[in-house]
Write a protein that holds these residues in place. Structure first.
Motif, PDB file in Angstrom:
ATOM      1  N   THR A 537      69.948  46.905  53.182  1.00 48.06           N
ATOM      2  CA  THR A 537      68.812  46.172  53.778  1.00 48.06           C
ATOM      3  C   THR A 537      68.863  44.700  53.386  1.00 48.06           C
ATOM      4  O   THR A 537      68.728  43.811  54.224  1.00 48.06           O
ATOM      5  N   GLY A 538      69.058  44.458  52.081  1.00 47.95           N
ATOM      6  CA  GLY A 538      69.061  43.079  51.574  1.00 47.95           C
ATOM      7  C   GLY A 538      70.184  42.257  52.164  1.00 47.95           C
ATOM      8  O   GLY A 538      69.978  41.120  52.617  1.00 47.95           O
ATOM      9  N   PHE A 539      71.380  42.838  52.184  1.00 46.86           N
ATOM     10  CA  PHE A 539      72.535  42.087  52.711  1.00 46.86           C
ATOM     11  C   PHE A 539      72.384  41.787  54.197  1.00 46.86           C
ATOM     12  O   PHE A 539      72.701  40.694  54.658  1.00 46.86           O
ATOM     13  N   LEU A 540      71.879  42.775  54.942  1.00 47.93           N
ATOM     14  CA  LEU A 540      71.691  42.540  56.389  1.00 47.93           C
ATOM     15  C   LEU A 540      70.687  41.412  56.613  1.00 47.93           C
ATOM     16  O   LEU A 540      70.853  40.564  57.486  1.00 47.93           O
ATOM     17  N   LEU A 541      69.660  41.400  55.770  1.00 47.61           N
ATOM     18  CA  LEU A 541      68.641  40.351  55.905  1.00 47.61           C
ATOM     19  C   LEU A 541      69.251  38.975  55.645  1.00 47.61           C
ATOM     20  O   LEU A 541      68.968  38.003  56.368  1.00 47.61           O
ATOM     21  N   LEU A 542      70.088  38.907  54.630  1.00 50.20           N
ATOM     22  CA  LEU A 542      70.732  37.619  54.319  1.00 50.20           C
ATOM     23  C   LEU A 542      71.632  37.178  55.465  1.00 50.20           C
ATOM     24  O   LEU A 542      71.652  36.009  55.854  1.00 50.20           O
ATOM     25  N   LEU A 543      72.368  38.132  56.034  1.00 48.62           N
ATOM     26  CA  LEU A 543      73.262  37.790  57.144  1.00 48.62           C
ATOM     27  C   LEU A 543      72.479  37.252  58.340  1.00 48.62           C
ATOM     28  O   LEU A 543      72.921  36.348  59.031  1.00 48.62           O
ATOM     29  N   LYS A 544      71.286  37.840  58.556  1.00 48.74           N
ATOM     30  CA  LYS A 544      70.484  37.393  59.711  1.00 48.74           C
ATOM     31  C   LYS A 544      69.995  35.972  59.504  1.00 48.74           C
ATOM     32  O   LYS A 544      69.800  35.231  60.458  1.00 48.74           O
ATOM     33  N   ASN A 545      69.765  35.579  58.256  1.00 45.75           N
ATOM     34  CA  ASN A 545      69.037  34.332  58.026  1.00 45.75           C
ATOM     35  C   ASN A 545      69.858  33.149  57.562  1.00 45.75           C
ATOM     36  O   ASN A 545      69.326  32.063  57.420  1.00 45.75           O
ATOM     37  N   PHE A 546      71.160  33.362  57.307  1.00 43.80           N
ATOM     38  CA  PHE A 546      71.972  32.201  56.940  1.00 43.80           C
ATOM     39  C   PHE A 546      72.928  31.900  58.071  1.00 43.80           C
ATOM     40  O   PHE A 546      73.952  32.551  58.234  1.00 43.80           O
ATOM     41  N   LYS A 547      72.542  30.919  58.875  1.00 38.51           N
ATOM     42  CA  LYS A 547      73.306  30.653  60.097  1.00 38.51           C
ATOM     43  C   LYS A 547      74.610  29.947  59.784  1.00 38.51           C
ATOM     44  O   LYS A 547      74.660  29.062  58.938  1.00 38.51           O
ATOM     45  N   VAL A 548      75.629  30.346  60.518  1.00 43.06           N
ATOM     46  CA  VAL A 548      76.916  29.658  60.422  1.00 43.06           C
ATOM     47  C   VAL A 548      76.952  28.644  61.549  1.00 43.06           C
ATOM     48  O   VAL A 548      76.498  28.930  62.665  1.00 43.06           O
ATOM     49  N   LEU A 549      77.461  27.447  61.241  1.00 42.04           N
ATOM     50  CA  LEU A 549      77.461  26.368  62.247  1.00 42.04           C
ATOM     51  C   LEU A 549      78.196  26.838  63.504  1.00 42.04           C
ATOM     52  O   LEU A 549      79.234  27.479  63.435  1.00 42.04           O
ATOM     53  N   GLY A 550      77.596  26.513  64.646  1.00 43.72           N
ATOM     54  CA  GLY A 550      78.254  26.885  65.899  1.00 43.72           C
ATOM     55  C   GLY A 550      77.726  28.196  66.452  1.00 43.72           C
ATOM     56  O   GLY A 550      78.103  28.598  67.535  1.00 43.72           O
ATOM     57  N   SER A 551      76.849  28.866  65.693  1.00 45.99           N
ATOM     58  CA  SER A 551      76.275  30.099  66.228  1.00 45.99           C
ATOM     59  C   SER A 551      75.425  29.761  67.440  1.00 45.99           C
ATOM     60  O   SER A 551      74.724  28.754  67.452  1.00 45.99           O
ATOM     61  N   LEU A 552      75.462  30.644  68.424  1.00 43.28           N
ATOM     62  CA  LEU A 552      74.685  30.391  69.639  1.00 43.28           C
ATOM     63  C   LEU A 552      73.218  30.579  69.323  1.00 43.28           C
ATOM     64  O   LEU A 552      72.837  31.548  68.671  1.00 43.28           O
ATOM     65  N   ALA A 553      72.416  29.652  69.784  1.00 46.58           N
ATOM     66  CA  ALA A 553      70.980  29.788  69.541  1.00 46.58           C
ATOM     67  C   ALA A 553      70.451  30.861  70.469  1.00 46.58           C
ATOM     68  O   ALA A 553      70.627  30.784  71.664  1.00 46.58           O
ATOM     69  N   SER A 554      69.845  31.851  69.902  1.00 44.76           N
ATOM     70  CA  SER A 554      69.276  32.902  70.756  1.00 44.76           C
ATOM     71  C   SER A 554      67.778  32.727  70.767  1.00 44.76           C
ATOM     72  O   SER A 554      67.108  32.972  69.782  1.00 44.76           O
ATOM     73  N   SER A 555      67.262  32.271  71.888  1.00 41.21           N
ATOM     74  CA  SER A 555      65.840  31.894  71.930  1.00 41.21           C
ATOM     75  C   SER A 555      64.945  33.077  71.605  1.00 41.21           C
ATOM     76  O   SER A 555      63.907  32.935  71.001  1.00 41.21           O
ATOM     77  N   GLN A 556      65.388  34.269  71.983  1.00 42.62           N
ATOM     78  CA  GLN A 556      64.487  35.405  71.779  1.00 42.62           C
ATOM     79  C   GLN A 556      64.287  35.729  70.318  1.00 42.62           C
ATOM     80  O   GLN A 556      63.319  36.334  69.941  1.00 42.62           O
ATOM     81  N   CYS A 557      65.284  35.373  69.495  1.00 44.92           N
ATOM     82  CA  CYS A 557      65.157  35.865  68.126  1.00 44.92           C
ATOM     83  C   CYS A 557      64.757  34.778  67.144  1.00 44.92           C
ATOM     84  O   CYS A 557      64.849  34.950  65.951  1.00 44.92           O
ATOM     85  N   SER A 558      64.363  33.618  67.633  1.00 47.65           N
ATOM     86  CA  SER A 558      63.901  32.591  66.689  1.00 47.65           C
ATOM     87  C   SER A 558      62.599  33.079  66.085  1.00 47.65           C
ATOM     88  O   SER A 558      61.790  33.692  66.749  1.00 47.65           O
ATOM     89  N   ARG A 614      71.584  36.834  65.652  1.00 49.89           N
ATOM     90  CA  ARG A 614      71.150  35.656  64.894  1.00 49.89           C
ATOM     91  C   ARG A 614      72.341  34.783  64.499  1.00 49.89           C
ATOM     92  O   ARG A 614      72.194  33.609  64.269  1.00 49.89           O
ATOM     93  N   ASN A 615      73.505  35.410  64.340  1.00 50.42           N
ATOM     94  CA  ASN A 615      74.638  34.718  63.732  1.00 50.42           C
ATOM     95  C   ASN A 615      75.909  35.029  64.517  1.00 50.42           C
ATOM     96  O   ASN A 615      76.798  35.720  64.037  1.00 50.42           O
ATOM     97  N   SER A 616      75.988  34.494  65.730  1.00 50.82           N
ATOM     98  CA  SER A 616      77.070  34.941  66.617  1.00 50.82           C
ATOM     99  C   SER A 616      78.455  34.523  66.119  1.00 50.82           C
ATOM    100  O   SER A 616      79.462  35.053  66.575  1.00 50.82           O
ATOM    101  N   GLN A 617      78.535  33.594  65.141  1.00 50.95           N
ATOM    102  CA  GLN A 617      79.842  33.202  64.612  1.00 50.95           C
ATOM    103  C   GLN A 617      80.504  34.341  63.833  1.00 50.95           C
ATOM    104  O   GLN A 617      81.687  34.320  63.589  1.00 50.95           O
ATOM    105  N   LEU A 618      79.671  35.310  63.417  1.00 55.01           N
ATOM    106  CA  LEU A 618      80.229  36.427  62.653  1.00 55.01           C
ATOM    107  C   LEU A 618      80.755  37.512  63.584  1.00 55.01           C
ATOM    108  O   LEU A 618      81.164  38.586  63.136  1.00 55.01           O
ATOM    109  N   ALA A 619      80.733  37.236  64.890  1.00 50.90           N
ATOM    110  CA  ALA A 619      81.079  38.262  65.885  1.00 50.90           C
ATOM    111  C   ALA A 619      82.437  38.878  65.593  1.00 50.90           C
ATOM    112  O   ALA A 619      82.591  40.095  65.543  1.00 50.90           O
TER     113      ALA A 619
END
Length: 1326
Positions: A537-558, A614-619
């Motif tokens: 749970t904790g790790f997934l939360l961190l992944l959601k909230n630390f954006k990598v530069l270049g990630s696509l902005a997803s308006s729905q999930c802001s 939230r972090n499409s660079q990790l795709a």
């Protein structure tokens, strides 16, 4: 003049008093006053001179005493004038005090009158000479007789007259404090003290705000003599009025032009704070005062106000009062919420009583006011907040399980009280720096220590604190870090809530983030499963909230994250490289989880989709992970069936079999991530060129697509035998083979569902692809049917299919295209899906299932399941479609062959609508209007006005009314009970949205009454729903007693009388009551009787507490003696109608069982309520003499002459009914076993209820006798006392039995035969 003065001083120093007397006699009064004047102004030798004058004026001579009086009469005004130096004035007053007791009575009387007159005309401004007044009054009261007017009075009486006259006159506001101080030194009787206290309290409003605290201080000193309650009440009332005035001024401040604020808020609050300190100090010293203070609030919370709440919280700091204060506030709060609910739920009570005073509002007001330096209140607020949250927080369910879905709205009094505690603490945290540390400590301690009970309320509070004051919280980040150490031992729900709450801080504080990562890494290797889940749970939360530069902005999930958002984004932008390394490191940690238990993997699969959004660079990293995991269970050989390996998905431990890999969830996660990525790439750059990343992406994308296409093709080809799941397979959950097969079946069905969703979305409305979807569905359906059939007798109920893995968004889209898509180009493809009734019904069934999950837990499975906004949007879409389908394709229009199935589809749509409306009311109560506004029914000409919510709501109510009316007008053969019940349920949900004062509500209730009066279908379930709707509406419209009476008459006429020889007058107010539905109706009527009795009990209790608190104010009593109090009148009328209604039911031949037991319980309760009312009148008669109201006498007469005799007849019927249960309607049920255990258990229950009723009746009669004596009215004339207490013996039956016995013995002697009737007659009389 100086010479005169010197001579007096010289002579007084000498030994010859006679010379001094002679010299003083030679001076005129004017000379003497002039000398005193000059001396006192210059301040030289004035004390010695006055001593000399007293020495030369012996009190026992007339001349001496008159000279002494002259000195007093001259010096007092002079000291008051303010011309003298303070020391000189104090010396003079001191000398005068020493000599006062020597003055004769008449002189004292004159002096006292001088003081009183000076006070009346306001010449006692400085109050210096007032110190002398107590001495004068004390000396006066010691005199034996004084002439007063033409007669004589004792000194005590004279003093009383003076004080009375003084308190009746006007006081100059300047001298109020001096006078109050002065009265402290006067010996006062309790009556005199009351005069004084009342006068001072009245003067409070005349003083400036600054003068209030010293006056309060003096008043409290005065209260040491007595009148404690009056003093406290006076002070509290004053501040209560000031608060109200201040509030009014603030409210109307804008509309009043240029008017200066008469009460500055900050000044008032500071004065209140000082007054509170004075009172608390006084209570510390005088415990009697404390007891009196608490006693005044114990009877009723109506006297509370923000000031008295603040005072109570300050008093709570004194240890001996702490527990009492919090218990008192707890009772007041919960009672206030209960009373508020009582009033809101009944129009009868709303009309009868004025608006409700909310204790919660007062407490919040106190918390708001405490910002003005009320440090002595803040500690109490913190204690109160936690006290409420601990006492009224959610309790653990059975076996310590916590109930899911914390996000429900506070509705019960307990929930509201808990919420109030949270609000108080949040306000305190925002406003007072001094208590922040303590609040945070206590919240975190409770999160860590309360592992056995739910902590949702503390998590909510913590989350609110983080959002409202993130920077303040960072100052105490060490406390948060300490809490992290316990993460792996806490329940998973607590961890999820805590991490979600802390999320905004992690972005701002690196140290906090590092500490958390360390803890999570340790937790990853925890021996507890929950610990490992927490780490995921904790790790997934961190992944959601630390954006990598270049990630696509997803308006729905802001997501909005308070004021710290700005710093967060800046910090994230510059450290994106570090973020990327950090995220990849976490992902590698998470990959380890893919070898752990199914629960841990499941969390991972459910979380990856959100991380990706939230972090499409990790795709790339995520997709590679998923791909490698899919490969482990995918059969690469294209010719082999099935395409998935099920063996590795399970594991055995001993003889138990467990799921190891939630394969369907893995495929689901992969499909959703893949679809989302393709969608985002397309919308981000429609004509993308070259890039290494692109190639890499193309690689895993094409491989995954190939795998999914191959899986689709081979899954369709696969037979059930390929999965070892044919019809002969075992599915019982008791054997390991059965468990294994069940797991396989659920996995295979899940995979089918995911492939259906994937192929539908990829199909782009191509007919061949839709045919594949249908083939997948047919395979799914075949397996589902086998599972349903086989597990019917197992633990899983046969009608429940496993939880569907289709996403809510997909179901919403699917329903829309199935029912509402009318575009030509898609028609051919869609007809493939539409032609299968099973598929359409399956789609609606899944929608119902998903909505139910949302209602119970607040979220659904699959992507976007946690996102409330998107979930709500899907609900809106589904509502619109289901509504259109139900209203536009009625079941009547189809041909006979399809009729049954199609109507069941209509029913499913209706069930879906009911679920959605209920869910919306539970989870999104504020957005009901939004939901309804999306349901546009374009075929209808009438469009609801968007602005008017009620209109729109009523528009849909009319739609469902029309549908129900169509059902009812078709005749009983065509009547579909299930559909009618669903329609009634929907109407009751929608009618809750109507305001009871609106015209639409009245129309709704009129319509319901009409339906109940005209519908005569013999369907108990439908009639129950309809009558419940009627009662729920009626209680918000007016009191339901008259309605209950009519229904009781109908039930009586339908079921017949307990005496078979009596013919009941045929009455039918409501056609809905008939032979079949009368018993159901009777039970509903009795539940309403219970509700009416609740209201009556509540009103009597309210009147009782008023009577006890009004005992002191007898003025009110005389005023209302002429006419009856409105509450008493209403109670009497309610009970009167209720007794008449119960009188009907008691004569009704009810079926044995629940109905009779419930009626007996309600009878017992009715007599208990009547007893309470009689006790109330006994209390009234004790406190005041007055005739009993005529209405009450009528009520007693009604109970005695009508109800009680019928009750005894009913007891006999109830018992005889038990033994002859084979008669009439119960024949079928009891034919097989006349003497079995069930009836005997029932008999036991019923016969237990009868003695309770008898006891209640006798208690009622006992207190009536007491009231008759107190009121001198013979109320017992209406009572026919029961002839025998042994209600089990029926006298008539006994007589008959004895007669038979005599006949069988034969006619022995004529004497015996003649004597036998006598005992019989006696027996009847007994």
């Amino acid at each position: 003049m100086r010479a005169v003065m010197d001579k007096i001083v010289m002579l007084s120093d000498g030994d010859s008093t006679a010379e001094l007397q002679k010299y003083l006699s030679s001076l005129t009064n004017d000379q003497l006053t002039t000398v005193i004047n000059n001396g006192s102004l210059k301040g030289k030798k004035v004390g010695a001179m006055i001593k000399g004058i007293f020495k030369g004026s012996p009190p026992d001579s007339t001349e001496g005493s008159s000279r002494r009086l002259l000195v007093y009469q001259h010096c007092i005004p002079q000291c008051e004038s303010g011309d003298l130096q303070t020391e000189v004035a104090a010396d003079i007053i001191g000398l005068l005090m020493l000599e006062t007791h020597t003055l004769p009575g008449p002189s004292l009387a004159k002096l006292a009158s001088l003081f009183v007159e000076a006070i009346k005309v306001g010449k006692m401004g400085s109050g210096k000479s007032l110190e002398l007044f107590p001495t004068v009054l004390t000396a006066l009261s010691a005199c034996e007789t004084l002439s007063y007017g033409e007669g004589e009075l004792s000194g005590e009486e004279y003093k009383k007259q003076l004080i009375n006259s003084l308190c009746s006159s006007r006081w100059d506001p300047q001298c109020v404090i001096h006078l109050t101080t002065m009265f402290r030194d006067v010996p006062l009787s309790s009556e005199e003290l009351q005069f004084v206290v009342e006068k001072v309290v009245r003067m409070l409003t005349k003083l400036d705000l600054q003068e209030i605290p010293p006056l309060v201080y003096q008043l409290l000193h005065l209260a040491a003599k007595g009148c404690k309650k009056q003093v406290l009440d006076g002070i509290i009332c004053y501040f209560k009025e000031q608060d109200i005035c201040q509030e009014e001024e603030q409210k109307h401040g804008e509309s009043l032009d240029l008017e200066v604020q008469s009460i500055p808020q900050d000044q008032l609050r500071h004065v209140e704070g000082t007054a509170i300190l004075h009172i608390v100090f006084a209570i510390r010293l005088d415990h009697e005062l404390g007891r009196e203070f608490l006693k005044s609030f114990k009877t009723s919370y109506g006297d509370l106000c923000p000031f008295s709440v603040a005072l109570l919280l300050s008093v709570a700091r004194i240890q001996r009062y702490e527990e009492q204060v919090f218990d008192l506030l707890k009772v007041a709060i919960i009672k206030s919420f209960k009373d508020e609910q009582m009033q809101q739920g009944s129009k009868f009570l709303q009309d009868l009583l004025p608006g409700h005073c909310s204790v919660a509002q007062m407490i919040l007001e106190t918390a708001k006011n405490s910002v003005f330096g009320w440090d002595h209140v803040t500690q109490g607020l913190v204690q109160l907040g936690f006290f409420l949250m601990d006492a009224f927080g959610p309790k653990p369910g059975p076996f310590g399980k916590t109930t899911e879905g914390s996000a429900t709205i506070a509705r019960t009094p307990n929930q509201l009280a808990c919420k109030l505690g949270g609000q108080v603490l949040l306000q305190g945290f925002k406003m007072h720096e001094s208590i922040r540390g303590e609040i945070l400590d206590q919240v975190l301690n409770r999160l860590v220590s309360k592992t056995a009970s739910p902590v949702n309320h503390y998590l909510d509070l913590f989350s609110d604190i983080v959002v409202s004051a993130p920077m303040i919280l960072l100052e105490s980040s060490s406390k948060v870090t300490e809490t992290f150490d316990h993460l792996s031992y806490l329940p998973l729900t607590t961890v999820q809530g805590l991490l979600k709450a802390i999320q905004p801080l992690l972005k701002v504080s690196m140290s906090l983030k590092d500490a958390l990562i360390l803890v999570l890494r340790k937790a990853m290797f925890s021996s507890h499963l929950d610990g490992r889940k927490s780490a995921v749970t904790g790790f997934l939360l961190l992944l959601k909230n630390f954006k990598v530069l270049g990630s696509l902005a997803s308006s729905q999930c802001s997501q909005a994250i308070s004021s710290s958002q700005i710093q967060v984004d800046v910090h994230a932008r510059y450290n994106s490289a570090a973020n990327e390394a950090f995220c990849l490191e976490i992902l590698s940690s998470l990959r380890r989880c893919l070898g752990q238990q199914a629960d841990v993997r499941l969390m991972l699969y459910e979380g990856f989709y959100d991380v990706l959004r939230r972090n499409s660079q990790l795709a790339s990293s995520i997709m590679q992970t998923l791909l490698s995991q899919v490969r482990r269970y995918y059969e690469p050989e294209q010719d082999l069936l099935p395409p998935v390996k099920l063996e590795p998905c399970i594991t055995a431990l001993g003889d138990q079999i467990y799921i190891q890999e939630p394969l369907a969830h893995l495929v689901s996660c992969t499909v959703h991530c893949l679809l989302w990525l393709q969608n985002m790439r397309r919308s981000a750059n429609p004509n993308a060129d070259d890039s290494d990343d692109e190639e890499e992406e193309e690689g895993y994308q094409s491989e995954l697509q190939t795998i999914l296409e191959s899986m689709t093709r081979r899954m369709i080809k696969s037979e059930l035998e390929d999965f070892e799941l044919d019809k002969s397979a075992e599915f019982t959950t008791s054997s390991s083979v059965g468990v294994k097969n069940n797991i396989y079946a659920v996995l295979v069905m899940g995979v089918y569902e995911i492939l259906m969703e994937y192929n539908f979305i990829k199909a782009n409305y191509s007919k061949s692809c839709f045919e594949e979807v249908m083939e997948l569905f047919n395979c799914y359906h075949k397996l589902a049917e086998i599972l349903k059939e086989k597990s019917g007798k197992g633990r899983v109920p046969s009608n429940k299919s496993p939880r569907s893995l289709l996403s809510l968004g997909f179901i919403s889209t699917l329903l829309t295209v199935l029912f509402r898509d009318s575009s030509q180009s898609r028609e051919e493809a869609l007809s493939v899906l539409r032609s299968s009734g099973e598929f359409v019904r399956y789609a609606v069934n899944v929608a119902v299932q998903k909505t139910q999950q949302l209602e119970e837990t607040g979220h659904t499975d699959g992507p976007d399941g946690q996102n409330t906004d998107r979930t709500f949007r899907f609900l809106c879409d589904m509502t619109s479609v289901l509504m259109w389908r139900y209203t536009n394709i009625p079941s009547v229009v189809e041909d006979a062959g399809k009729k049954e199935k199609r109507s069941s589809l209509s029913l499913l749509c209706l069930e879906g609508l009911l679920r959605i409306f209920t869910t919306c009311q539970q989870r999104y109560p504020d957005r009901m209007a939004q939901l309804l506004s999306t349901m546009d029914i374009s075929e209808d000409k009438v469009q609801p006005d968007d602005g008017n919510v009620t209109e729109m709501n009523f528009f849909y109510i009319r739609q469902f009314q029309r549908a129900l009316f169509t059902q009812l007008s078709g005749g009983e053969e065509e009547f579909n009970s299930k559909e009618a019940q669903l329609l009634v349920s929907i109407l009751s949900v929608l009618s809750r949205q109507l305001k009871p004062s609106s015209q639409q509500f009245v129309q709704m209730i009129t319509w319901t009454v009409k339906i109940c009066k005209e519908t005569s279908f013999e369907d108990p379930a439908f009639s129950k729903g309809l009558l419940s709707l009627l009662f729920n509406l009626h209680v918000l419209y007016k009191s339901p007693v008259s309605l209950l009476l009519e229904l009781c008459q109908d039930i009586h006429s339908q079921l017949g009388d307990i005496d078979q020889n009596v013919e009941v007058e045929k009455q039918s107010h409501f056609a809905i009551v008939n032979m079949k539905t009368a018993t159901t109706g009777a039970l509903l009527v009795l539940s309403q009787v219970d509700r009416v009795l609740d209201e009556v009990d509540w009103l009597i209790a309210r009147k009782k507490s008023q009577t006890s608190s009004d005992k002191s104010g007898s003025g009110e009593v005389t005023q209302t003696a002429g006419r009856q109090d409105p509450i008493e009148k209403a109670v009497t009328l309610q009970l009167g109608t209720l007794l008449t209604a119960l009188n009907e039911l008691v004569q009704t031949a009810l079926l044995p069982g629940t109905c009779i037991i419930t009626l007996l319980k309600e009878l017992s309760r009715t007599y208990t309520t009547l007893t309470t009312l009689v006790k109330y009148y006994i209390q009234v008669c004790a406190s005041q003499q007055g005739a009993l109201p005529a209405r009450f006498e009528k009520l007693v007469k009604l109970s005695g002459s009508h109800l009680t005799p019928q009750c005894y007849a009913f007891f006999t019927y109830a018992q005889s009914g038990e033994f002859s249960t084979g008669v009439a309607d119960d024949k079928k049920k009891k034919k097989k076993n006349d003497v079995n255990t069930a009836p005997s258990a029932k008999l036991l229950r019923e016969t237990k209820a009868i003695p309770n009723v008898i006891f209640s009746i006798e208690q009622y009669e006992k207190y009536l006798i007491t009231l008759s004596k107190k009121s001198k009215v013979n109320l017992m004339q209406y009572m026919k006392l029961s002839a025998s207490r042994d209600f089990r013996i029926n006298a008539v039956t006994v007589d008959a039995a004895l007669q038979e016995q005599e006949e069988s013995q034969g006619t022995n002697a004529s004497q015996d035969a003649e004597e036998t009737p006598e005992p019989k007659q006696k027996r009847r009389k007994q």
